[in-house]
Design a protein around this motif. Structure first.
Motif, PDB file in Angstrom:
ATOM      1  N   LEU A   1       0.851  -1.197   0.000  1.00 58.56           N
ATOM      2  CA  LEU A   1       0.000   0.000   0.000  1.00 58.56           C
ATOM      3  C   LEU A   1       0.878   1.234   0.000  1.00 58.56           C
ATOM      4  O   LEU A   1       1.740   1.393   0.864  1.00 58.56           O
ATOM      5  CB  LEU A   1      -0.941  -0.003   1.210  1.00 58.56           C
ATOM      6  N   GLU A   2       0.601   2.098  -0.979  1.00 54.81           N
ATOM      7  CA  GLU A   2       1.452   3.250  -1.193  1.00 54.81           C
ATOM      8  C   GLU A   2       1.136   4.407  -0.254  1.00 54.81           C
ATOM      9  O   GLU A   2      -0.012   4.612   0.118  1.00 54.81           O
ATOM     10  CB  GLU A   2       1.316   3.725  -2.641  1.00 54.81           C
ATOM     11  N   HIS A   3       2.185   5.153   0.082  1.00 52.18           N
ATOM     12  CA  HIS A   3       2.047   6.431   0.777  1.00 52.18           C
ATOM     13  C   HIS A   3       3.079   7.364   0.177  1.00 52.18           C
ATOM     14  O   HIS A   3       3.946   6.938  -0.579  1.00 52.18           O
ATOM     15  CB  HIS A   3       2.239   6.242   2.281  1.00 52.18           C
TER      16      HIS A   3
ATOM     17  N   PRO B   1       9.426  -1.982  -6.001  1.00 50.87           N
ATOM     18  CA  PRO B   1       9.464  -0.998  -7.086  1.00 50.87           C
ATOM     19  C   PRO B   1       8.093  -0.359  -7.345  1.00 50.87           C
ATOM     20  O   PRO B   1       7.981   0.847  -7.519  1.00 50.87           O
ATOM     21  CB  PRO B   1       9.916  -1.832  -8.294  1.00 50.87           C
ATOM     22  N   HIS B   2       7.041  -1.175  -7.344  1.00 55.38           N
ATOM     23  CA  HIS B   2       5.687  -0.661  -7.600  1.00 55.38           C
ATOM     24  C   HIS B   2       5.296   0.382  -6.541  1.00 55.38           C
ATOM     25  O   HIS B   2       4.887   1.497  -6.874  1.00 55.38           O
ATOM     26  CB  HIS B   2       4.702  -1.838  -7.605  1.00 55.38           C
ATOM     27  N   GLU B   3       5.446   0.019  -5.276  1.00 54.86           N
ATOM     28  CA  GLU B   3       5.004   0.941  -4.214  1.00 54.86           C
ATOM     29  C   GLU B   3       5.850   2.210  -4.194  1.00 54.86           C
ATOM     30  O   GLU B   3       5.352   3.298  -3.899  1.00 54.86           O
ATOM     31  CB  GLU B   3       5.029   0.252  -2.843  1.00 54.86           C
ATOM     32  N   TYR B   4       7.128   2.066  -4.526  1.00 58.17           N
ATOM     33  CA  TYR B   4       8.026   3.228  -4.542  1.00 58.17           C
ATOM     34  C   TYR B   4       7.616   4.189  -5.663  1.00 58.17           C
ATOM     35  O   TYR B   4       7.550   5.414  -5.451  1.00 58.17           O
ATOM     36  CB  TYR B   4       9.458   2.716  -4.736  1.00 58.17           C
ATOM     37  N   VAL B   5       7.306   3.653  -6.854  1.00 60.05           N
ATOM     38  CA  VAL B   5       6.876   4.488  -7.986  1.00 60.05           C
ATOM     39  C   VAL B   5       5.644   5.308  -7.600  1.00 60.05           C
ATOM     40  O   VAL B   5       5.465   6.437  -8.054  1.00 60.05           O
ATOM     41  CB  VAL B   5       6.613   3.618  -9.239  1.00 60.05           C
ATOM     42  N   HIS B   6       4.809   4.749  -6.724  1.00 59.43           N
ATOM     43  CA  HIS B   6       3.603   5.469  -6.309  1.00 59.43           C
ATOM     44  C   HIS B   6       3.909   6.798  -5.629  1.00 59.43           C
ATOM     45  O   HIS B   6       3.056   7.679  -5.573  1.00 59.43           O
ATOM     46  CB  HIS B   6       2.766   4.606  -5.358  1.00 59.43           C
ATOM     47  N   SER B   7       5.105   6.943  -5.069  1.00 61.26           N
ATOM     48  CA  SER B   7       5.415   8.227  -4.443  1.00 61.26           C
ATOM     49  C   SER B   7       5.336   9.342  -5.494  1.00 61.26           C
ATOM     50  O   SER B   7       4.946  10.472  -5.188  1.00 61.26           O
ATOM     51  CB  SER B   7       6.805   8.181  -3.793  1.00 61.26           C
TER      52      SER B   7
ATOM     53  N   TYR C   1      -2.889   5.623 -12.739  1.00 58.60           N
ATOM     54  CA  TYR C   1      -2.419   5.614 -11.349  1.00 58.60           C
ATOM     55  C   TYR C   1      -1.809   4.248 -10.999  1.00 58.60           C
ATOM     56  O   TYR C   1      -0.710   4.156 -10.471  1.00 58.60           O
ATOM     57  CB  TYR C   1      -3.615   5.946 -10.443  1.00 58.60           C
ATOM     58  N   GLU C   2      -2.532   3.170 -11.300  1.00 60.78           N
ATOM     59  CA  GLU C   2      -2.013   1.827 -11.003  1.00 60.78           C
ATOM     60  C   GLU C   2      -1.316   1.195 -12.212  1.00 60.78           C
ATOM     61  O   GLU C   2      -0.282   0.560 -12.069  1.00 60.78           O
ATOM     62  CB  GLU C   2      -3.152   0.903 -10.538  1.00 60.78           C
ATOM     63  N   GLY C   3      -1.904   1.383 -13.392  1.00 59.02           N
ATOM     64  CA  GLY C   3      -1.390   0.695 -14.583  1.00 59.02           C
ATOM     65  C   GLY C   3       0.002   1.161 -14.979  1.00 59.02           C
ATOM     66  O   GLY C   3       0.894   0.345 -15.234  1.00 59.02           O
TER      67      GLY C   3
ATOM     68  N   TYR D   1      -6.990  -3.627 -14.742  1.00 61.30           N
ATOM     69  CA  TYR D   1      -6.332  -2.352 -15.065  1.00 61.30           C
ATOM     70  C   TYR D   1      -4.874  -2.338 -14.601  1.00 61.30           C
ATOM     71  O   TYR D   1      -4.134  -1.441 -14.981  1.00 61.30           O
ATOM     72  CB  TYR D   1      -7.100  -1.168 -14.468  1.00 61.30           C
ATOM     73  N   TYR D   2      -4.452  -3.309 -13.824  1.00 62.00           N
ATOM     74  CA  TYR D   2      -3.002  -3.437 -13.546  1.00 62.00           C
ATOM     75  C   TYR D   2      -2.314  -4.119 -14.741  1.00 62.00           C
ATOM     76  O   TYR D   2      -1.586  -3.468 -15.468  1.00 62.00           O
ATOM     77  CB  TYR D   2      -2.732  -4.252 -12.284  1.00 62.00           C
ATOM     78  N   PRO D   3      -2.532  -5.435 -14.947  1.00 59.32           N
ATOM     79  CA  PRO D   3      -1.707  -6.126 -15.941  1.00 59.32           C
ATOM     80  C   PRO D   3      -1.980  -5.712 -17.382  1.00 59.32           C
ATOM     81  O   PRO D   3      -1.058  -5.634 -18.179  1.00 59.32           O
ATOM     82  CB  PRO D   3      -2.052  -7.610 -15.725  1.00 59.32           C
TER      83      PRO D   3
END
Ligand code: ZN
Length: 657
Positions: free
Chosen positions: A296-298, A325-331, A359-361, A432-434
């Motif tokens: 979960l991103e913050h 990597p995924h959660e970090y990109v969310h920053s 946002y997610e894709g 919408y992710y993959p």
């Protein structure tokens, strides 16, 4: 309980009662008691400061009981106040905060208990009539964490404290205008990590600096017995840490190679975005077989969680390797820049998810790219992931009736009590992710093609997310902003590009990125090496062959409590046509006891004969024999290089120098 069910269930004697219950407009015609007038509606949030600071004290010492005790003091003027339990949680994109787990709520004013009434329409809102002369009300309640192992995020060794679980806040104000003063009591000797700043600490009691509600909820805290902080910063101007919490101390050991992969992640992200939007970033990371996994991103941290063997059995974790990597990109994508209709003024205003394919894709795409660039996945593993994704859509007919953008509603649809889909390949799921991975790969290769290799989606990353370096004030965007920025990088009809792929029903799988990358999707009997090392708790997929996945049956899987449990059946696939459904238990293959090995053997043997494969299944107490007429082999998906075409995919996956 759904009202209709309640009324159908009970005998005729209750019909009159049910008629009263089910009639929402009975007030006009009924002769019985009139309902109490509705309490005032929950006011919309306004951009004005809430007068005073709310003190919040959370007692984490009863982790054995999985119960958190909360005390809260809310400064107040007399009259009615409406308190809200956060409902819509950022990152989950849904009204998913379980208000059911809030219990024992007692409210005091001037030393006397005062009543509260839950709103009749909004279950997350509590009306409180405050007596005259009251300057503050005092709340006490508990948050009851799940007790079943791996369902909750609190164990006897580790706790993931999400502040949204342990607070009520006043309605009528923007979250950023409500100040909190948080305090935490830890279990004896526990350590903690969070993006929050500490004001003081006395023994096990930690006082944090005052913080607005939106930052507090965006700054969860991990605590535990076995803790290690690992510095993966690129330098003093970009401090990034792994805050590791494990079931056992030995699970915290990192090899030099593993450490380097994580440092590479920060280096490569900096090269991709040429900016960062945090003072310091903390990966709050649980390595545990007792608390469940998480991602979960913050803005300045992320809540991450995998099995306990993340570092100790590195080869087992390839499928989930893009988590950090995924959660970090969310920053950058999701927190700093956010779709305009996903930004909400407080946590009880509904979010709109239609741009989650960005946002997610796009985050998923950059996450997979960074997993390769950092060395967390080898080039071959990274290509296999893309092959897996494309193959999963080739066998999923759900794309023939449901647009990709409609799947962005999935978090909200699923939060209304629905179990996971039984027929995900037909119903579609969080596609919408993959699917966006494939669409953004196509966009990346298209930019490289049109610009003769001069530009790429890396340039878009710098242009779109690299603005206001150092700032973490969210900048929102719309579909038009996105198209405009892409056109700045490389002129093309990007609006039409996304309209056809995202917003229309498009049965064609978006595989142009694979061909544009210089590869083609092929199937053969060669099992990818990483699949052999995969975590034994994962089901084994025969999705691209017989059309189902099954749990257990491995050499040393232990089989858990559901050996041979069928977890997924592909709609319209060979097993589906033979009559298989999810939740059956696979018992036998061609008159032998089921094992993954003999199922593979049967599939390979069937390539050379016309005889069907015989499967013995059990559903509840019933045994069922199915014959599956299938002769096409194991069909593991791979990407195969098309020589004489530009090798853009490997260029995308290679580390940036
Ligand atoms: Zn995400």
């Amino acid at each position: 309980m759904p009202r209709r069910f309640f009324c159908n269930y009970f005998s005729a004697a209750a019909i009159a009662f049910c008629l009263v219950l089910t009639s929402t407009s009975y007030a006009q015609n009924a002769t019985g008691p009139q309902p109490a007038p509705l309490p005032p509606p929950v006011p919309a949030p306004v951009d004005q400061p809430y007068p005073g600071t709310i003190s919040l004290s959370v007692d984490l010492t009863n982790v054995n009981g999985r119960v958190l005790n909360v005390r809260e003091t809310i400064p107040i003027k007399s009259g009615e106040i409406i308190l809200l339990y956060p409902e819509w949680l950022p990152g989950t994109h849904s009204p998913s905060n379980p208000v059911l787990n809030l219990a024992g709520l007692v409210i005091m004013a001037n030393g006397k208990r005062i009543p509260w009434v839950r709103d009749r329409v909004n279950m997350w809102a509590f009306h409180v009539d405050v007596p005259k002369g009251t300057s503050a009300i005092e709340l006490a309640f508990q948050y009851l964490a799940p007790v079943k192992p791996q369902q909750g995020r609190i164990s006897t060794e580790i706790a993931d404290l999400t502040w949204n679980s342990v607070l009520l806040y006043p309605a009528g104000y923007f979250a950023r205008r409500i100040q909190f003063s948080p305090e935490l009591k830890l279990p004896d000797g526990w350590k903690f990590a969070t993006a929050l700043d500490v004001k003081s600490q006395k023994g096990d009691v930690v006082q944090f600096k005052d913080v607005p509600l939106n930052t507090l909820i965006d700054s969860p805290l991990y605590a535990g017995i076995n803790y290690k902080r690992v510095d993966i910063s690129t330098g003093p101007d970009n401090p990034v840490y792994l805050d590791l919490f494990a079931d056992k101390p030995e699970q915290l050991e990192i090899t030099p190679e593993e450490l380097q992969y994580h440092k590479n992640l920060v280096i490569q992200a900096q090269k991709l975005f040429n900016s960062h939007h945090y003072d310091h970033y903390d990966f709050l990371f649980s390595l545990s077989d007792t608390v469940g996994g998480k991602g979960l991103e913050h803005h300045q941290s992320s809540e991450d969680g995998t099995r306990a063997n993340y570092f100790t059995d590195w080869a087992a974790g390839i499928p989930g390797r893009a988590l950090l990597p995924h959660e970090y990109v969310h920053s950058w994508n999701g927190k700093f820049r956010r779709p305009a209709d996903l930004w909400t003024p407080n946590f009880n205003v509904p979010m709109q998810n239609d741009l989650l394919w960005v946002y997610e894709g796009l985050t998923d795409y950059y996450g997979n790219v960074l997993a390769a660039r950092s060395g967390m996945r080898t080039l071959e593993q990274a290509r296999d992931v893309i092959a897996q994704i494309a193959a999963s859509f080739e066998i999923s007919p759900g794309r023939t009736w449901r647009s990709l953008v409609d799947t962005t509603n999935q978090p909200i649809i699923s939060s209304h009590g629905a179990a996971p889909e039984n027929w995900a390949t037909w119903q579609r799921s969080y596609d919408y992710y993959p699917e966006s991975d494939l669409i953004w790969l196509e966009a990346d290769t298209k930019i490289r093609e049109l610009s003769n290799g001069q530009k790429s989606l890396d340039d878009f990353a710098k242009l779109f997310f690299g603005i206001d370096n150092g700032s973490y004030m969210t900048v929102t965007y719309t579909f038009e902003d996105l198209v405009k920025a892409l056109n700045t990088v490389q002129p093309y009809d990007w609006a039409e590009f996304f309209r056809t792929r995202v917003y229309q029903v498009e049965p064609q799988v978006p595989e142009n990125g694979i061909s544009g990358g210089g590869y083609r999707l092929v199937y053969n009997d060669i099992e990818p090496d990483w699949m052999k090392h995969m975590d034994k708790s994962r089901p084994t997929s025969f999705a691209t062959s017989l059309g189902f996945s099954v749990r257990g049956g491995g050499e040393d899987s232990g089989d858990g409590d559901q050996p041979g449990s069928v977890t997924e059946v592909r709609w319209d696939g060979p097993a589906f046509k033979a009559g298989m459904t999810p939740e059956m238990r696979l018992q036998g293959v061609n008159d032998q006891a089921f094992s993954v090995a003999n199922l593979r053997e049967a599939i390979v043997a069937a390539e050379r004969t016309t005889a069907a494969i015989k499967l013995l299944l059990k559903r509840d107490k019933e045994f069922i024999t199915l014959t599956v007429d299938y002769h096409d082999g194991l069909r593991y998906p791979h990407l195969e290089r098309v020589e004489s075409t530009p090798d853009r995919l490997d260029a995308i996956l290679a580390p940036v120098k």
